[in-house]
Design a protein around this motif. Sequence first.
Motif, PDB file in Angstrom:
ATOM      1  N   MET A   1      39.889  46.101  22.196  1.00 19.23           N
ATOM      2  CA  MET A   1      39.217  45.377  23.246  1.00 19.23           C
ATOM      3  C   MET A   1      37.707  45.618  23.177  1.00 19.23           C
ATOM      4  O   MET A   1      36.945  44.721  23.473  1.00 19.23           O
ATOM      5  N   ALA A   2      37.319  46.796  22.748  1.00 21.17           N
ATOM      6  CA  ALA A   2      35.898  47.088  22.587  1.00 21.17           C
ATOM      7  C   ALA A   2      35.300  46.204  21.496  1.00 21.17           C
ATOM      8  O   ALA A   2      34.172  45.706  21.642  1.00 21.17           O
ATOM      9  N   ALA A   3      36.038  45.989  20.421  1.00 17.78           N
ATOM     10  CA  ALA A   3      35.560  45.118  19.339  1.00 17.78           C
ATOM     11  C   ALA A   3      35.423  43.679  19.834  1.00 17.78           C
ATOM     12  O   ALA A   3      34.466  42.986  19.466  1.00 17.78           O
ATOM     13  N   LEU A   4      36.344  43.249  20.656  1.00 20.98           N
ATOM     14  CA  LEU A   4      36.252  41.897  21.229  1.00 20.98           C
ATOM     15  C   LEU A   4      34.989  41.777  22.078  1.00 20.98           C
ATOM     16  O   LEU A   4      34.227  40.814  21.940  1.00 20.98           O
ATOM     17  N   GLU A   5      34.765  42.742  22.940  1.00 18.80           N
ATOM     18  CA  GLU A   5      33.564  42.715  23.798  1.00 18.80           C
ATOM     19  C   GLU A   5      32.290  42.720  22.964  1.00 18.80           C
ATOM     20  O   GLU A   5      31.350  41.978  23.254  1.00 18.80           O
ATOM     21  N   LYS A   6      32.276  43.530  21.921  1.00 20.22           N
ATOM     22  CA  LYS A   6      31.105  43.592  21.044  1.00 20.22           C
ATOM     23  C   LYS A   6      30.877  42.246  20.354  1.00 20.22           C
ATOM     24  O   LYS A   6      29.746  41.771  20.254  1.00 20.22           O
ATOM     25  N   SER A   7      31.942  41.620  19.889  1.00 23.45           N
ATOM     26  CA  SER A   7      31.834  40.316  19.215  1.00 23.45           C
ATOM     27  C   SER A   7      31.332  39.240  20.159  1.00 23.45           C
ATOM     28  O   SER A   7      30.489  38.413  19.785  1.00 23.45           O
ATOM     29  N   ILE A   8      31.843  39.227  21.375  1.00 22.21           N
ATOM     30  CA  ILE A   8      31.395  38.233  22.360  1.00 22.21           C
ATOM     31  C   ILE A   8      29.903  38.392  22.613  1.00 22.21           C
ATOM     32  O   ILE A   8      29.157  37.403  22.641  1.00 22.21           O
ATOM     33  N   LYS A   9      29.477  39.633  22.764  1.00 22.48           N
ATOM     34  CA  LYS A   9      28.058  39.890  23.011  1.00 22.48           C
ATOM     35  C   LYS A   9      27.209  39.510  21.801  1.00 22.48           C
ATOM     36  O   LYS A   9      26.217  38.791  21.925  1.00 22.48           O
ATOM     37  N   GLU A  10      27.617  39.955  20.617  1.00 23.05           N
ATOM     38  CA  GLU A  10      26.835  39.719  19.403  1.00 23.05           C
ATOM     39  C   GLU A  10      26.712  38.232  19.076  1.00 23.05           C
ATOM     40  O   GLU A  10      25.654  37.761  18.681  1.00 23.05           O
ATOM     41  N   PHE A  11      27.817  37.486  19.238  1.00 22.60           N
ATOM     42  CA  PHE A  11      27.808  36.078  18.861  1.00 22.60           C
ATOM     43  C   PHE A  11      27.626  35.137  20.058  1.00 22.60           C
ATOM     44  O   PHE A  11      27.793  33.934  19.927  1.00 22.60           O
ATOM     45  N   LYS A  12      27.260  35.735  21.210  1.00 28.79           N
ATOM     46  CA  LYS A  12      26.974  34.975  22.429  1.00 28.79           C
ATOM     47  C   LYS A  12      28.140  34.059  22.814  1.00 28.79           C
ATOM     48  O   LYS A  12      27.972  32.898  23.146  1.00 28.79           O
ATOM     49  N   GLY A  13      29.345  34.628  22.760  1.00 27.98           N
ATOM     50  CA  GLY A  13      30.551  33.897  23.134  1.00 27.98           C
ATOM     51  C   GLY A  13      30.696  33.807  24.644  1.00 27.98           C
ATOM     52  O   GLY A  13      30.052  34.532  25.394  1.00 27.98           O
ATOM     53  N   ASP A  14      31.537  32.912  25.083  1.00 23.48           N
ATOM     54  CA  ASP A  14      31.818  32.739  26.502  1.00 23.48           C
ATOM     55  C   ASP A  14      33.043  33.590  26.846  1.00 23.48           C
ATOM     56  O   ASP A  14      34.156  33.259  26.436  1.00 23.48           O
ATOM     57  N   PRO A  15      32.871  34.660  27.605  1.00 21.61           N
ATOM     58  CA  PRO A  15      33.996  35.546  27.900  1.00 21.61           C
ATOM     59  C   PRO A  15      35.106  34.884  28.719  1.00 21.61           C
ATOM     60  O   PRO A  15      36.217  35.379  28.771  1.00 21.61           O
ATOM     61  N   LYS A  16      34.813  33.759  29.329  1.00 16.09           N
ATOM     62  CA  LYS A  16      35.832  33.043  30.105  1.00 16.09           C
ATOM     63  C   LYS A  16      36.657  32.078  29.255  1.00 16.09           C
ATOM     64  O   LYS A  16      37.553  31.423  29.750  1.00 16.09           O
ATOM     65  N   ARG A  17      36.336  31.988  27.968  1.00 16.10           N
ATOM     66  CA  ARG A  17      37.025  31.014  27.110  1.00 16.10           C
ATOM     67  C   ARG A  17      37.687  31.668  25.891  1.00 16.10           C
ATOM     68  O   ARG A  17      37.908  31.021  24.882  1.00 16.10           O
ATOM     69  N   VAL A  18      38.058  32.919  26.008  1.00 13.13           N
ATOM     70  CA  VAL A  18      38.681  33.640  24.899  1.00 13.13           C
ATOM     71  C   VAL A  18      40.172  33.293  24.859  1.00 13.13           C
ATOM     72  O   VAL A  18      40.905  33.553  25.814  1.00 13.13           O
ATOM     73  N   VAL A  19      40.591  32.707  23.745  1.00 12.76           N
ATOM     74  CA  VAL A  19      42.000  32.391  23.518  1.00 12.76           C
ATOM     75  C   VAL A  19      42.531  33.369  22.477  1.00 12.76           C
ATOM     76  O   VAL A  19      41.972  33.485  21.384  1.00 12.76           O
ATOM     77  N   LEU A  20      43.581  34.051  22.822  1.00 16.33           N
ATOM     78  CA  LEU A  20      44.188  35.046  21.938  1.00 16.33           C
ATOM     79  C   LEU A  20      45.317  34.397  21.155  1.00 16.33           C
ATOM     80  O   LEU A  20      46.206  33.763  21.737  1.00 16.33           O
ATOM     81  N   THR A  21      45.287  34.533  19.840  1.00 15.54           N
ATOM     82  CA  THR A  21      46.344  33.994  18.998  1.00 15.54           C
ATOM     83  C   THR A  21      46.615  34.949  17.846  1.00 15.54           C
ATOM     84  O   THR A  21      45.739  35.725  17.450  1.00 15.54           O
ATOM     85  N   GLY A  22      47.825  34.889  17.352  1.00 15.57           N
ATOM     86  CA  GLY A  22      48.207  35.697  16.211  1.00 15.57           C
ATOM     87  C   GLY A  22      49.565  35.258  15.721  1.00 15.57           C
ATOM     88  O   GLY A  22      50.325  34.630  16.461  1.00 15.57           O
ATOM     89  N   TYR A  23      49.838  35.564  14.457  1.00 14.78           N
ATOM     90  CA  TYR A  23      51.124  35.164  13.899  1.00 14.78           C
ATOM     91  C   TYR A  23      51.850  36.366  13.317  1.00 14.78           C
ATOM     92  O   TYR A  23      51.230  37.323  12.865  1.00 14.78           O
ATOM     93  N   SER A  24      53.170  36.313  13.391  1.00 17.79           N
ATOM     94  CA  SER A  24      54.054  37.368  12.927  1.00 17.79           C
ATOM     95  C   SER A  24      53.704  38.657  13.675  1.00 17.79           C
ATOM     96  O   SER A  24      53.783  38.674  14.908  1.00 17.79           O
TER      97      SER A  24
END
Length: 149
Positions: A1-24
């Motif tokens: 979760m810390a990496a997600l927060e860091k990525s949102i900050k670094e790439f100026k992402g919208d924290p209200k629009r994070v969609v989590l996806t993964g396979y297998s």
Amino acid sequence: MAALEKSIKEFKGDPKRVVLTGYSAGGNGTWSLASRYTDRFAAIVPICSFIFKFKGGTSGVEYPALAPADAGDPYAFIARKVVSLPVWIFHGDADKNVSVEESRKMAGALKAVGANVQYTEFPGVDHNAWDPAYARHDLIEWMLKQRRR
């Protein structure tokens, strides 16, 4: 979760629009993170996923069950945790690695608790359900429309 927060900050992402996806195994991780950090995601897209204790057929990695042993119905347990999130589940009906029943049961449990859930099953598709899922324009459009309240 810390990496997600860091990525949102670094790439100026919208924290209200994070969609989590993964396979297998990543689909297992999708259920795991979403059930623990429900307020962090706008929606989730698990693909050929599972919630039970599982040993990877190729990797040999052992994944723990996501619901506690005394949870009764483990699908209902996870469904109650993520009921507030829009969910779109994908699975191939010919999957020999992770049974399609895992996704069918999760979709049913989510419907039973009144969740906003879509379920797409690909006929004749084995474990690689992510290629047809991620190739869908309607999935991408759906993900872009999601916003956490």
